[in-house]
Design a protein around this motif. Structure first.
Motif, PDB file in Angstrom:
ATOM      1  N   ASP A  62       0.959  -1.233  -0.022  1.00 52.27           N
ATOM      2  CA  ASP A  62       0.084   0.037  -0.126  1.00 52.27           C
ATOM      3  C   ASP A  62       0.675   1.204  -0.008  1.00 52.27           C
ATOM      4  N   SER A  64       2.470   2.144   2.927  1.00 50.84           N
ATOM      5  CA  SER A  64       3.178   2.191   4.330  1.00 50.84           C
ATOM      6  C   SER A  64       4.483   2.121   4.417  1.00 50.84           C
ATOM      7  N   THR A  65       4.847   3.454   4.215  1.00 52.68           N
ATOM      8  CA  THR A  65       6.139   3.720   4.209  1.00 52.68           C
ATOM      9  C   THR A  65       7.089   3.188   5.557  1.00 52.68           C
ATOM     10  N   ALA A  66       6.469   3.217   6.663  1.00 55.67           N
ATOM     11  CA  ALA A  66       6.964   2.616   7.921  1.00 55.67           C
ATOM     12  C   ALA A  66       7.430   1.150   7.654  1.00 55.67           C
ATOM     13  N   MET A  67       6.826   0.542   6.715  1.00 56.86           N
ATOM     14  CA  MET A  67       7.238  -0.973   6.871  1.00 56.86           C
ATOM     15  C   MET A  67       8.517  -1.131   6.135  1.00 56.86           C
ATOM     16  N   SER A  84      -0.423  -3.431  -4.646  1.00 57.82           N
ATOM     17  CA  SER A  84      -0.703  -1.988  -4.438  1.00 57.82           C
ATOM     18  C   SER A  84      -1.186  -1.392  -5.526  1.00 57.82           C
ATOM     19  N   GLU A  88       0.038   4.491  -4.815  1.00 54.36           N
ATOM     20  CA  GLU A  88       0.738   3.908  -3.507  1.00 54.36           C
ATOM     21  C   GLU A  88       1.877   3.482  -3.851  1.00 54.36           C
ATOM     22  N   ASN A 274       1.042  -7.302   4.356  1.00 52.00           N
ATOM     23  CA  ASN A 274       0.238  -6.296   4.176  1.00 52.00           C
ATOM     24  C   ASN A 274      -0.372  -5.820   5.820  1.00 52.00           C
ATOM     25  N   ASP A 275      -0.935  -4.752   5.817  1.00 47.87           N
ATOM     26  CA  ASP A 275      -1.601  -4.098   6.830  1.00 47.87           C
ATOM     27  C   ASP A 275      -3.120  -3.884   6.969  1.00 47.87           C
ATOM     28  N   GLU A 276      -3.772  -4.704   5.858  1.00 47.88           N
ATOM     29  CA  GLU A 276      -5.037  -4.597   5.522  1.00 47.88           C
ATOM     30  C   GLU A 276      -5.794  -5.365   6.621  1.00 47.88           C
ATOM     31  N   THR A 280      -3.917  -8.897   7.795  1.00 47.78           N
ATOM     32  CA  THR A 280      -2.716  -8.705   8.062  1.00 47.78           C
ATOM     33  C   THR A 280      -1.532  -9.779   8.434  1.00 47.78           C
TER      34      THR A 280
END
Length: 372
Positions: A62, A64-67, A84, A88, A274-276, A280
């Motif tokens: 997605d 989620s740059t923190a990943m 993604s 994104e 993923n963080d969906e 997740t």
């Protein structure tokens, strides 16, 4: 040029572990070197093994740059995103490029599909958006748009579930991609879809099939055409435990990996991380769990390491990584123990370098001078 060395270390050469030996690499940015050009720092690798940076061949980042640093901490130095959306993916590319100690990021941008008839894919798999087409002409236009310019993709991703896009449109997508030097990656979780993927000439398919056993001619066709498979067994087990598929479905997937591997089909390690909400899967740690599941599915420890390094580098044409040969990127993971004896050693990480930059430093490694 700043050069570092790792001494007294076992080095995985793609087939076996050479030990003890010494490996030299250039710092930020840098490649692996074939000799000592004057080291600025030395790391003692006693009782450790050096393996290439790991490649997760299937994620859903997605935006989620923190990943990115999470993956890096777990030794995952290259990410391949085929879930993604285009916007994104652009954000992730920019975040990866800003910091040399972050994993490389490649992506397809928004997958393409029929939208309506293949909507069952949304129930089990977290596709955030699908670009809808319905004809070979629209297929040609889609690939042309995504082969150049600001929305350029590294490869195309196609939802090939059945029913869905017709055979002519699937073939048109593959041929349009190949004319432009791009890989065609398919999503196919059904045995019937696996046959369509084979006949259309796709290069890669994910996940492993969950609806039944593969016919022998399909397995043979995959092997002959060298169509790579990204099983994502950890993700499939995860959604099985959530009740989205049952244990029978998961056993089909495991059996398919075993049969495809025995036939010589290239297997790439990927996680669908993923963080969906509701789907997740962890960023970085899940790849190490995938390696264990691939061992359970019949791959040797050596073959599992290859599935996360040299095989995806070959499949996705990333010829500057995936091995520890001189001239390749210094994407390095130093682990305690011997992963050819115990695959869990892949998770006992001591240090990680991405293109010669030590992860956690944010800048060029200064090594550990032991006075020798």
């Amino acid at each position: 040029m700043t050069v570092f060395s790792i001494k007294n270390v076992g080095v995985f050469n793609g087939e076996a572990i050479e030990r003890p030996t010494e490996l030299y690499f250039q710092g930020s940015p840098g490649n692996i070197l074939d000799n000592d050009l004057g080291t600025a720092g030395t790391i003692d690798g006693t009782n450790c093994t050096l393996i290439p940076g790991l490649i997760d061949a299937k994620i859903d980042g997605d935006a989620s740059t923190a990943m990115l640093p999470k993956f890096a901490t777990f030794g995952v130095t290259t990410l391949i995103d085929s879930s993604s959306g285009t916007a994104e993916s652009s954000a992730m590319r920019e975040a990866s490029a800003r910091n040399a100690a972050m994993p490389s990021y490649l992506a397809s941008g928004s997958p393409v599909g029929s939208g309506g008839s293949d909507s069952d894919a949304f129930k089990k798999f977290p596709y955030r958006s699908i670009r809808q087409i319905s004809t070979p002409a629209e297929a040609e236009s889609f690939v042309a748009t995504h082969s150049t310019g600001p929305v350029r993709s590294d490869f195309i991703k196609v939802i090939a579930e059945d029913p869905g896009l017709d055979d002519d449109t699937l073939v048109a997508l593959v041929e349009a991609a190949h004319r432009r030097g791009m890989l065609a990656v398919a999503h196919a979780s059904q045995t019937s879809a696996y046959r369509r993927v084979m006949e259309a000439g796709f290069d890669v398919v994910t996940p492993a099939p969950i609806t039944g056993a593969l016919d022998s001619d399909v397995v043979r066709g995959f092997a002959e055409k060298k169509i790579a498979v990204i099983p994502t067994l950890y993700f499939l087990r995860h959604i099985m435990r959530m009740g989205k598929i049952d244990e029978h479905n998961f056993s089909f997937a495991v059996d398919a990996v075993r049969i495809l591997h025995q036939a010589g089909v290239p297997i790439c390690a990927g996680t669908s991380a993923n963080d969906e909400e509701g789907f997740t899967v962890g960023f970085g740690d899940a790849l190490h769990e995938e390696l264990k599941l691939l061992v359970e599915a019949g791959l040797s420890n050596k073959e599992v390491l290859q599935a996360a390094t040299s095989v995806p580098s070959e499949v996705f044409r990333l010829h500057d990584r995936g091995t520890l040969k001189p001239g390749t990127r210094a994407d390095l993971v130093l682990v305690e123990g011997n992963p050819l004896e115990d695959i869990a050693a892949s998770l006992r990480i001591v240090k990680v370098w991405i293109h010669g930059v030590e992860v956690g430093n944010g800048e060029q490694s200064e090594g550990e001078d032991n006075g020798e």
